[in-house]
Design a protein around this motif. Structure first.
Motif, PDB file in Angstrom:
ATOM      1  N   ASP D  60      -8.982  -2.378  -8.597  1.00 30.23           N
ATOM      2  CA  ASP D  60      -8.018  -3.561  -8.660  1.00 30.23           C
ATOM      3  C   ASP D  60      -9.415  -3.391 -10.210  1.00 30.23           C
ATOM      4  O   ASP D  60      -9.969  -2.621 -10.884  1.00 30.23           O
ATOM      5  CB  ASP D  60      -8.782  -5.007  -8.627  1.00 30.23           C
ATOM      6  N   ILE D  61      -8.708  -4.698 -11.610  1.00 30.71           N
ATOM      7  CA  ILE D  61      -9.195  -4.657 -12.808  1.00 30.71           C
ATOM      8  C   ILE D  61     -10.836  -5.281 -12.542  1.00 30.71           C
ATOM      9  O   ILE D  61     -11.094  -5.868 -13.584  1.00 30.71           O
ATOM     10  CB  ILE D  61      -7.914  -4.476 -13.615  1.00 30.71           C
ATOM     11  N   ALA D  62     -10.471  -6.866 -11.785  1.00 32.93           N
ATOM     12  CA  ALA D  62     -10.964  -7.616 -12.116  1.00 32.93           C
ATOM     13  C   ALA D  62     -12.736  -6.999 -11.194  1.00 32.93           C
ATOM     14  O   ALA D  62     -13.077  -6.594 -10.564  1.00 32.93           O
ATOM     15  CB  ALA D  62     -10.431  -8.522 -11.362  1.00 32.93           C
ATOM     16  N   ASP D  63     -13.421  -8.075 -11.505  1.00 32.32           N
ATOM     17  CA  ASP D  63     -14.627  -7.561 -11.526  1.00 32.32           C
ATOM     18  C   ASP D  63     -15.265  -8.028 -10.219  1.00 32.32           C
ATOM     19  O   ASP D  63     -16.179  -8.127  -9.299  1.00 32.32           O
ATOM     20  CB  ASP D  63     -15.682  -7.794 -12.329  1.00 32.32           C
ATOM     21  N   LEU D  64     -14.828  -9.571  -9.883  1.00 30.23           N
ATOM     22  CA  LEU D  64     -15.238 -11.004  -8.984  1.00 30.23           C
ATOM     23  C   LEU D  64     -15.427 -10.107  -8.083  1.00 30.23           C
ATOM     24  O   LEU D  64     -14.165  -9.857  -7.114  1.00 30.23           O
ATOM     25  CB  LEU D  64     -15.104 -12.233  -8.835  1.00 30.23           C
ATOM     26  N   ALA D  65     -16.855 -10.037  -6.424  1.00 25.27           N
ATOM     27  CA  ALA D  65     -16.026  -8.728  -5.732  1.00 25.27           C
ATOM     28  C   ALA D  65     -15.722 -10.137  -4.460  1.00 25.27           C
ATOM     29  O   ALA D  65     -15.223 -11.369  -4.368  1.00 25.27           O
ATOM     30  CB  ALA D  65     -17.813  -9.113  -5.303  1.00 25.27           C
ATOM     31  N   PRO D 104      -3.798  -0.659 -18.824  1.00 26.95           N
ATOM     32  CA  PRO D 104      -3.136   0.279 -20.573  1.00 26.95           C
ATOM     33  C   PRO D 104      -4.413  -0.367 -21.606  1.00 26.95           C
ATOM     34  O   PRO D 104      -4.479   0.772 -22.294  1.00 26.95           O
ATOM     35  CB  PRO D 104      -1.586   0.115 -20.211  1.00 26.95           C
ATOM     36  N   ALA D 105      -5.450  -1.074 -21.618  1.00 30.65           N
ATOM     37  CA  ALA D 105      -5.746  -1.794 -22.656  1.00 30.65           C
ATOM     38  C   ALA D 105      -7.122  -0.737 -22.530  1.00 30.65           C
ATOM     39  O   ALA D 105      -7.190  -0.696 -23.877  1.00 30.65           O
ATOM     40  CB  ALA D 105      -5.563  -3.189 -22.573  1.00 30.65           C
ATOM     41  N   THR D 106      -7.758  -0.930 -21.811  1.00 28.53           N
ATOM     42  CA  THR D 106      -8.995  -0.191 -21.669  1.00 28.53           C
ATOM     43  C   THR D 106      -8.985   0.857 -20.927  1.00 28.53           C
ATOM     44  O   THR D 106      -9.608   2.209 -21.837  1.00 28.53           O
ATOM     45  CB  THR D 106      -9.848  -0.514 -20.704  1.00 28.53           C
ATOM     46  N   HIS D 107      -7.709   2.473 -20.949  1.00 33.29           N
ATOM     47  CA  HIS D 107      -8.002   3.288 -20.690  1.00 33.29           C
ATOM     48  C   HIS D 107      -7.555   4.126 -21.586  1.00 33.29           C
ATOM     49  O   HIS D 107      -6.899   4.036 -23.159  1.00 33.29           O
ATOM     50  CB  HIS D 107      -6.368   3.805 -19.386  1.00 33.29           C
ATOM     51  N   GLN D 108      -8.235   5.504 -22.118  1.00 34.72           N
ATOM     52  CA  GLN D 108      -8.294   6.598 -22.864  1.00 34.72           C
ATOM     53  C   GLN D 108      -7.493   7.861 -22.007  1.00 34.72           C
ATOM     54  O   GLN D 108      -7.695   8.287 -21.328  1.00 34.72           O
ATOM     55  CB  GLN D 108      -9.499   7.210 -22.904  1.00 34.72           C
ATOM     56  N   VAL D 169       4.848   5.213 -20.729  1.00 36.33           N
ATOM     57  CA  VAL D 169       5.742   5.739 -20.391  1.00 36.33           C
ATOM     58  C   VAL D 169       6.525   4.812 -19.277  1.00 36.33           C
ATOM     59  O   VAL D 169       7.020   4.376 -19.376  1.00 36.33           O
ATOM     60  CB  VAL D 169       6.272   6.932 -20.434  1.00 36.33           C
ATOM     61  N   LEU D 170       4.812   4.732 -18.995  1.00 39.43           N
ATOM     62  CA  LEU D 170       5.088   3.490 -17.433  1.00 39.43           C
ATOM     63  C   LEU D 170       4.415   2.297 -17.302  1.00 39.43           C
ATOM     64  O   LEU D 170       3.166   2.137 -18.348  1.00 39.43           O
ATOM     65  CB  LEU D 170       5.324   4.162 -16.556  1.00 39.43           C
ATOM     66  N   PRO D 171       5.011   1.364 -17.162  1.00 42.02           N
ATOM     67  CA  PRO D 171       3.994   0.040 -16.389  1.00 42.02           C
ATOM     68  C   PRO D 171       2.438   0.206 -15.783  1.00 42.02           C
ATOM     69  O   PRO D 171       3.109   1.563 -14.915  1.00 42.02           O
ATOM     70  CB  PRO D 171       4.815  -0.959 -16.486  1.00 42.02           C
ATOM     71  N   PRO D 172       1.762  -0.458 -15.264  1.00 46.12           N
ATOM     72  CA  PRO D 172       0.882  -0.019 -14.764  1.00 46.12           C
ATOM     73  C   PRO D 172       1.253   0.288 -13.240  1.00 46.12           C
ATOM     74  O   PRO D 172       0.640   0.804 -12.806  1.00 46.12           O
ATOM     75  CB  PRO D 172      -0.301  -1.477 -14.808  1.00 46.12           C
ATOM     76  N   SER D 173       2.308  -0.831 -12.605  1.00 43.19           N
ATOM     77  CA  SER D 173       2.491  -1.028 -11.126  1.00 43.19           C
ATOM     78  C   SER D 173       3.214   0.428 -10.690  1.00 43.19           C
ATOM     79  O   SER D 173       3.447   1.349  -9.900  1.00 43.19           O
ATOM     80  CB  SER D 173       3.854  -2.054 -10.847  1.00 43.19           C
ATOM     81  N   SER D 174       3.774   1.035 -12.392  1.00 46.43           N
ATOM     82  CA  SER D 174       4.772   2.716 -11.709  1.00 46.43           C
ATOM     83  C   SER D 174       3.337   3.574 -11.940  1.00 46.43           C
ATOM     84  O   SER D 174       4.014   4.794 -11.144  1.00 46.43           O
ATOM     85  CB  SER D 174       5.659   2.983 -13.084  1.00 46.43           C
TER      86      SER D 174
END
Ligand SMILES: NC(=O)c1ccc[n+]([C@@H]2O[C@H](COP(=O)([O-])OP(=O)(O)OC[C@H]3O[C@@H](n4cnc5c(N)ncnc54)[C@H](O)[C@@H]3O)[C@@H](O)[C@H]2O)c1
Ligand SMILES: NC(=O)c1ccc[n+]([C@@H]2O[C@H](COP(=O)([O-])OP(=O)(O)OC[C@H]3O[C@@H](n4cnc5c(N)ncnc54)[C@H](O)[C@@H]3O)[C@@H](O)[C@H]2O)c1
Ligand SMILES: NC(=O)c1ccc[n+]([C@@H]2O[C@H](COP(=O)([O-])OP(=O)(O)OC[C@H]3O[C@@H](n4cnc5c(N)ncnc54)[C@H](O)[C@@H]3O)[C@@H](O)[C@H]2O)c1
Ligand SMILES: NC(=O)c1ccc[n+]([C@@H]2O[C@H](COP(=O)([O-])OP(=O)(O)OC[C@H]3O[C@@H](n4cnc5c(N)ncnc54)[C@H](O)[C@@H]3O)[C@@H](O)[C@H]2O)c1
Ligand code: NA
Ligand code: NA
Lengths: 382, 382, 382, 382
Positions: D60-65, D104-108, D169-174
């Motif tokens: 997940d990309i959310a932090d809320l446990a 995608p926004a935070t990935h390097q 080239v791909l959306p996150p789901s892919s």
């Protein structure tokens, strides 16, 4: 305003328990007074009794303590968890002010004895708490229709009959109303039962200079009906049929499933519609007990009407409400308004409270907005 | 009352055709005036123009004759067969009084020329039929939103711009309103278009001492909303969201499917709800074109509200109506009431006619019962 | 296929009249066979009797001729005007084939006599028109529940009792079923009445090698129920209550308002739901007579169900239908399918026709899609 | 069955949290498996992984446990208080198995790097817990529509593009679907996002011999539509329009209010209806964000249809559900069924799981009962 008593007949029922829990939460400033008509700004100047100035006690024939009942209502979604936790101790305090109600099956002696005991309970409650007045509100189970008797016609005849040991000349709701008046308290009937609506009891209220209000709280389907029906009338649209079905669980659902009890409820609902629309409307109406709905009440109405050149049109609505959530704030409102009326020396049937009732005493007006205008006018005149 | 003209902008549309067919049927005593507010007993003493005293003409840009249009409405269930057969000849007579409307795409010359021609049509209609007055009612297609221009601010500036050949300073509805006022006629806007709602035109109405009313006939979903919303307010119930969907076929459905046109309609619907409930209600609203519904309009509204102790409840309704059947009698009502107001010398916006409109001029009151009270009070004072 | 007779018990009722008018319109290629299941492509190869190959006659105890009845149905919106005008002469021709039905109140003599006369009517109809077979369909008024008698247990006992003059051992629907079988005709019961559902009559059908089908056409609320209930089951959702209200006008509304008659209808509706969902579902059900609805039937159902972790959810639906429009094509379908089954030598209860019935004989399957699969499978196997 | 992993993309969302809390409650035998299709008796013989044999982790990309998220769901009525209290510790254990998702926004770096990291997370989870297999289920937020690119056409082209740093080239789901397959895990898409539905990814699944299923869980309005539409078809009734409005709060409501995201959801809903009814049905559809509804979803559908002789009728329904309560058990079902398929060596799109999806892969069947028959047939064959 001075310390004011609120004495509930049926103090451990759903409506009463929700009203008491809510009052405690309002007092603790935990919640907003949503659903409380008397908290609208237009009534601010009346100096109605504050949430801190209301003291609660009552009668009931059930043993389940208020906090246990409140727990059930919390599970059903009527009372939020955090409210329940906060008010639980306060509920126990109020429960200590609940006295055994009058039950014809277990009572020994005359109805006069019973009434005397009930009146004494109210008097002692007032004395113990130093109250300026006590408003008695009937929120006990709907009764089966009670037969009309000649003794209901005059106070003298009634009291003579009540004195006869073992004789049942009044239904319990009327015994309670009689006791309230005898204790010098204004009386409100939130149920469709007979209660104060007997000539002999009206005579007593007049004699004691006491105000009273009723009957049968207007909370769901009828509330919507009394709002919508005037629209058709004002637009000269011809309502041909208005069919209704009510699905309800809860204690009330169980009581009304018994067709004898439903009688007074259905009658009280029907009277309003006939007045609002005239007599020749087909209006089948059902109340079904559907236990799995819990405290929820679901009403479906289908209105078929005719417009210009005979065009056939319809309006249907589904109402999904919690009856106790709708009724409880009105019980608090009524206690506050009637306390103010009593303080101001008003007596007899309070027609300007018709806004709150399916079958209002003291008025023939059933249109909600006209009823609200009457309530507002009363307030403005003070 | 004296012979009175009813001049319809959009005279061959659904609403107009239904109003005319109905008027002819009322004149022939074939039908009851169901849906006619002005026929309620409380307005009897006003001496409104009788069905025989109303003469109808109008403008339209469509060529389909009134009897052909009525035939389509008969197939759709708006006009009964027997009524259609009886009024068919009368419809042809009225059709002879219909003149070409103003269409910006085909018009040559200035808007001043156009307005002069329209005003002359109305004047000749009055002279030809010996009418005491003509009430002009706009029931033409809803227009796209028209941009605000500085010239709309004063009559002098407006008329200067209108005189410029080829310049389009006004939408068609405003050209019609201008022409009506210039011909000395009161004006009613039954649509959400701009029409008379421009400072320059209001100035003209005042200068000519003419009354006007509008905007946008309140016939379906909004009628019910303006009836129900006050119920929640009076009961201190907290409406959290009020969602609506409208499905409509017919000419109006087609026009409003074009999102540009829907703009003015949605705005006019939304304004009312915001006023009735305050600003922080989530209120998504859709209008869908569903051709197979024909003249029927179906609206579904879902109201989510909060009661005592935060209890979550809901009311939903489905309205199934024939829009033209609902609108047509109101057009007749408005013509009659405005004729009486004109005869009595009233001028400017008639706020007491807000009962009939989604977006009333001359008043901020949107609650139906208060609007009906205002109309009744006006009548009682005469 | 060969010329086939369709003999309607209740030939001048709403369902029968709509079926006959529709058959004539189909024969004239004026309308599409919308609502006719037997006209779906998957049944093309069966060689069912064509619209031109069906000959109609019947019994009724009413005198109002078919064209008069059709006129009323036209006014109610069931039959379009242009269809009515076109088929009016054909309706009179069919009306000439209608014979007086059996009415216990006016009949003189034994029930055996009555049955003989009814059977002769059918036989003469077949002979007169050179028919290969006649399918008899009961579409007469719903009967009150008839008591079970020992004589119903065997054909010998039944026929002995029927022979006793003045003795009423069978309700009219069963006299008709007996007569149909005696005339060598397959029998279909479209009503919830007793008719063929007696051991003695089933024995007769078997003895004569005749097929039969029933009971009670599935056209409205039950159709939707038998579609939706399997969804809950397949998704392991726990239905807690399924409440229903039916509003109907028309002849059927009047009959069913009488609670004695409603008995068989309510029972037939309830059986399906219990089978679909299991026995512990609260399922209140009402049928109200609302005359102003005319031929329309409106049903509201509220389903309360429980999902994962006990979450409470609901589905409610409103069905607005014309009962006769829904039933009539099914009557034609049934006649065609049963004619094919008879030609193919099938006998006894035709369970694969359960798709058409609320209370199917010869099967316990109530799920609509499974019923349709069974019908399709029957067709594929031929 | 052997220990089986359930790896959730979007592991801290509403659906995932409800599924996990429910699984823990089922394991503790606190609740019945209501809403779990795989717990129906007909699937008993399959030896599906038991509640104790399912191990959960995810991205997940959310932090809320998870326990915090579960608390919110408890307040909204999705999880009962007593269940929440009991499973709270277990939720924290599962939360320890949740790894950061790909954003995608935070990935390097390249998408290939991202995918490798995701696949490693899954592999380590399997190893750490000694799992026979891991089923990956996408229950992350619905994505905006992603443009089709030539690189999606073949695995070689795709992997070349994925290797380019900074290239998306791909959306996150892919990316997640790719990672799942690379880790040797079957994949299920419960959302309408692109995910596995690209030729290059289908090629990868085939190459690895892995089964997959999707898309978009069928839980509310579409579930009802796919149940009701076949009824009209089987009865030869002609559906003319099917209009729908969805009101939803919750995280999903917020996402879908953004019209770009709604695109894929509306498309996925629409495809089903067109297939079920044919292409010429007017079918306006709306999704509105109504935050005050919380986790509730309310859908209103209005179906207008034509019957015999053109009679116009309608069916409307209102569905009130908790989306997460409906979706969560299906996530468990899918994991169990796909685990069994994987064990049995099935690969490619699992069309027999279409029952669970709005837009099923591997089949064109949208009718619910046929889908359930297909699922049942698969089970029977094992
Ligand atoms: N809830 C609503 O919206 C609403 C609206 C209008 C009227 N009412 C009326 O309010 C009343 C109370 O409703 P409720 O839902 O709380 O019902 P309930 O069954 O929960 O409570 C009724 C209480 O009355 C008590 N009682 C019965 N007989 C009594 C007696 N003789 N003396 C004292 N107590 C007695 C019962 O023990 C019970 O505790 C009913 O008559 C109902 O019809 C309720
Ligand atoms: N029917 C209702 O309940 C209702 C309620 C409120 C408002 N309205 C408004 O009433 C108006 C009429 O509705 P309708 O259903 O009759 O629509 P309609 O489309 O049937 O009729 C509109 C008529 O206006 C004519 N027209 C268009 N432009 C014109 C112009 N420039 N000059 C003269 N005529 C012109 C058209 O040719 C057509 O005959 C619409 O604006 C609608 O929004 C209707
Ligand atoms: N319309 C539907 O959707 C539907 C669905 C299921 C079942 N049904 C059943 O179909 C039947 C007919 O319905 P309808 O709406 O046409 O009713 P209807 O009242 O219009 O017609 C019934 C006809 O039966 C005739 N009849 C009564 N007793 C008779 C007798 N003993 N012999 C011969 N004729 C007799 C009546 O005179 C009348 O003409 C009813 O039993 C109804 O319950 C109808
Ligand atoms: N609830 C239903 O009935 C239902 C039905 C069909 C489909 N769905 C779909 O299921 C999905 C989840 O629904 P929900 O109600 O749980 O939504 P939600 O918003 O509560 O949860 C989505 C979760 O996905 C996470 N997420 C977002 N992007 C991610 C990424 N790139 N990688 C990993 N995690 C990411 C979010 O942080 C969030 O925790 C949605 O796509 C919804 O459309 C739900
Ligand atoms: Na309207
Ligand atoms: Na859903």
């Amino acid at each position: 305003m001075e310390p004011t008593g609120l004495w509930l007949i049926g103090a451990r029922g759903s409506v009463a328990t929700t009203a008491i829990a809510g009052l405690l939460a309002l007092r603790a400033r935990m919640v907003e007074p949503t659903g409380c008509v008397s908290a609208l700004p237009r009534f601010d100047h009346l100096g109605l009794p504050g949430w801190d100035e209301l003291y609660v006690g009552g009668h009931d024939i059930a043993d389940l303590a208020l906090d246990k009942r409140a727990e059930l209502l919390t599970e059903s979604g009527v009372i939020p968890h955090r409210v329940f936790e906060a008010v639980r101790p306060g509920l126990s305090d109020v429960d200590a002010e609940v006295r055994p109600g009058y039950h014809p099956a277990t009572h020994q002696g005359s109805q006069a004895d019973a009434a005397r005991r009930l009146a004494d309970d109210i008097g002692e409650f007032a004395a113990r708490n130093g109250l300026a007045r006590v408003v008695v509100v009937n929120v006990s189970s709907t009764e089966p229709v009670f037969p009309a008797l000649p003794e209901h016609g005059s106070l003298t005849a009634l009291e003579a009959a009540m004195a006869v040991p073992g004789r049942t000349v009044l239904p319990p709701s009327s015994v309670s109303a009689y006791a309230a008046l005898r204790s010098g308290s204004p009386f409100i009937d939130f149920t469709p039962s007979t209660s104060i609506r007997l000539p002999a009891l009206e005579e007593l209220a007049r004699a004691k200079g006491l105000p009273y209000a009723g009957s049968d709280g207007k909370t769901g389907e009828t509330l919507v009906r009394s709002t919508l029906a005037p629209m058709f009338a004002a637009r000269a649209l011809n309502v041909r049929s208005w069919s209704g079905t009510n699905l309800l669980g809860g204690g009330d659902g169980l009581t009304l499933a018994d067709s004898e009890h439903a009688g007074s409820k259905l009658a009280s609902k029907g009277r309003g519609l006939a007045t609002l629309l005239g007599g020749d409307v087909t209006a089948p109406l059902h109340i079904d007990n559907v236990p799995d709905l819990g405290e929820q009440k679901i009403a479906w109405d289908h209105v078929s009407f005719e417009g210009f050149l005979g065009a056939r049109m319809s309006l249907q609505f589904t109402w999904t409400g919690y009856d106790s959530s709708l009724a409880a704030p009105l019980v608090l409102d009524l206690a506050r308004f009637v306390a103010a009326a009593h303080r101001a020396g008003e007596s007899g049937p309070l027609g300007w409270l018709g806004f709150f009732f399916k079958d209002p005493v003291g008025t023939d007006e059933h249109r909600l907005s006209e009823q609200f205008a009457a309530l507002s006018a009363w307030a403005e005149a003070r």
